[in-house]
Motif scaffolding. Structure first.
Motif, mmCIF file in Angstrom:
data_model
loop_
_atom_site.group_PDB
_atom_site.id
_atom_site.type_symbol
_atom_site.label_atom_id
_atom_site.label_comp_id
_atom_site.label_asym_id
_atom_site.label_seq_id
_atom_site.Cartn_x
_atom_site.Cartn_y
_atom_site.Cartn_z
ATOM 1 N N GLY A 81 0.708 -1.044 -0.060
ATOM 2 C CA GLY A 81 0.167 0.031 0.147
ATOM 3 C C GLY A 81 0.847 1.347 0.011
ATOM 4 O O GLY A 81 0.374 2.260 -0.596
ATOM 5 N N SER A 82 1.862 1.370 0.707
ATOM 6 C CA SER A 82 2.933 2.499 0.749
ATOM 7 C C SER A 82 3.447 2.658 -0.563
ATOM 8 O O SER A 82 3.744 3.745 -0.964
ATOM 9 C CB SER A 82 3.670 2.268 1.840
ATOM 10 O OG SER A 82 4.656 1.356 1.658
ATOM 11 N N PHE B 130 2.081 2.115 -3.592
ATOM 12 C CA PHE B 130 1.171 2.612 -4.369
ATOM 13 C C PHE B 130 0.934 4.032 -4.311
ATOM 14 O O PHE B 130 0.779 4.992 -4.856
ATOM 15 C CB PHE B 130 -0.314 1.794 -4.083
ATOM 16 C CG PHE B 130 -1.625 2.627 -4.741
ATOM 17 C CD1 PHE B 130 -1.575 2.565 -5.950
ATOM 18 C CD2 PHE B 130 -2.203 3.445 -4.004
ATOM 19 C CE1 PHE B 130 -2.577 3.227 -6.731
ATOM 20 C CE2 PHE B 130 -3.248 4.119 -4.613
ATOM 21 C CZ PHE B 130 -3.483 3.852 -5.915
ATOM 22 N N TRP B 131 1.004 4.364 -2.715
ATOM 23 C CA TRP B 131 0.882 5.900 -2.482
ATOM 24 C C TRP B 131 2.018 6.705 -2.876
ATOM 25 O O TRP B 131 1.988 7.760 -3.244
ATOM 26 C CB TRP B 131 0.576 6.099 -1.055
ATOM 27 C CG TRP B 131 -1.062 5.776 -0.607
ATOM 28 C CD1 TRP B 131 -1.125 4.754 0.022
ATOM 29 C CD2 TRP B 131 -2.127 6.068 -1.068
ATOM 30 N NE1 TRP B 131 -2.511 4.524 0.240
ATOM 31 C CE2 TRP B 131 -3.112 5.406 -0.805
ATOM 32 C CE3 TRP B 131 -2.383 7.158 -2.137
ATOM 33 C CZ2 TRP B 131 -4.506 5.722 -0.905
ATOM 34 C CZ3 TRP B 131 -3.671 7.501 -2.307
ATOM 35 C CH2 TRP B 131 -4.738 6.744 -1.623
ATOM 36 N N TRP C 224 4.061 5.791 -5.437
ATOM 37 C CA TRP C 224 3.821 5.770 -6.811
ATOM 38 C C TRP C 224 2.957 7.021 -7.305
ATOM 39 O O TRP C 224 3.131 7.723 -8.105
ATOM 40 C CB TRP C 224 3.438 4.764 -7.446
ATOM 41 C CG TRP C 224 3.121 4.403 -8.994
ATOM 42 C CD1 TRP C 224 4.036 4.310 -9.870
ATOM 43 C CD2 TRP C 224 1.805 4.716 -9.503
ATOM 44 N NE1 TRP C 224 3.456 4.563 -11.138
ATOM 45 C CE2 TRP C 224 2.244 4.751 -11.185
ATOM 46 C CE3 TRP C 224 0.668 4.832 -9.226
ATOM 47 C CZ2 TRP C 224 1.106 4.780 -11.901
ATOM 48 C CZ3 TRP C 224 -0.491 4.958 -10.059
ATOM 49 C CH2 TRP C 224 -0.223 4.860 -11.333
ATOM 50 N N LEU C 225 1.439 7.029 -6.584
ATOM 51 C CA LEU C 225 0.767 8.030 -7.195
ATOM 52 C C LEU C 225 1.320 9.394 -6.833
ATOM 53 O O LEU C 225 1.127 10.153 -7.872
ATOM 54 C CB LEU C 225 -0.530 7.704 -6.344
ATOM 55 C CG LEU C 225 -1.588 8.758 -6.575
ATOM 56 C CD1 LEU C 225 -2.192 8.367 -7.809
ATOM 57 C CD2 LEU C 225 -2.908 8.274 -5.622
ATOM 58 N N THR C 226 1.919 9.443 -5.840
ATOM 59 C CA THR C 226 2.414 11.023 -5.478
ATOM 60 C C THR C 226 3.422 11.421 -6.407
ATOM 61 O O THR C 226 3.490 12.398 -6.855
ATOM 62 C CB THR C 226 3.121 10.783 -3.928
ATOM 63 O OG1 THR C 226 2.140 10.625 -2.922
ATOM 64 C CG2 THR C 226 3.366 12.365 -3.454
#
Length: 91
Positions: free
Chosen positions: A5-6, A8-9, A11-13
């Protein structure tokens, strides 16, 4: 802890930081347009199928009328002249 999950965040940031506001607004507009297009297609498809079904039923009724009463083509045309969507209403 580094769970998935971290990542993913993170990458999104990173992706959002690389995009400008104009890019984000363009992407949102493209998504809205795609969704609107699909909804419009489905609505028109449903309407067109209903019209085709009504025309099919009308044709079956008229065919039964011709078979049962043995009317001439001229009488058939005269009887069907006032049906919805007839040639007289297209003018």
């Amino acid at each position: 802890m580094n769970d998935k999950g971290s990542y993913f965040w993170g990458w999104l940031t990173g992706v959002l930081a690389a995009l400008s506001l104009q890019d984000i607004i363009f992407a949102a507009g493209a998504m809205f347009t795609a969704i609107f297009t699909v909804c419009t297609y489905l609505s028109n498809d449903k309407k067109n199928k209903a019209i085709a079904e009504a025309n099919r039923r009308q044709t079956e009724i008229l065919a039964r009328l011709v078979d049962n009463q043995q009317i001439t083509p001229k009488e058939f045309i005269a009887a069907t002249k006032n049906l919805k969507g007839g040639t007289d209403e297209q003018a």
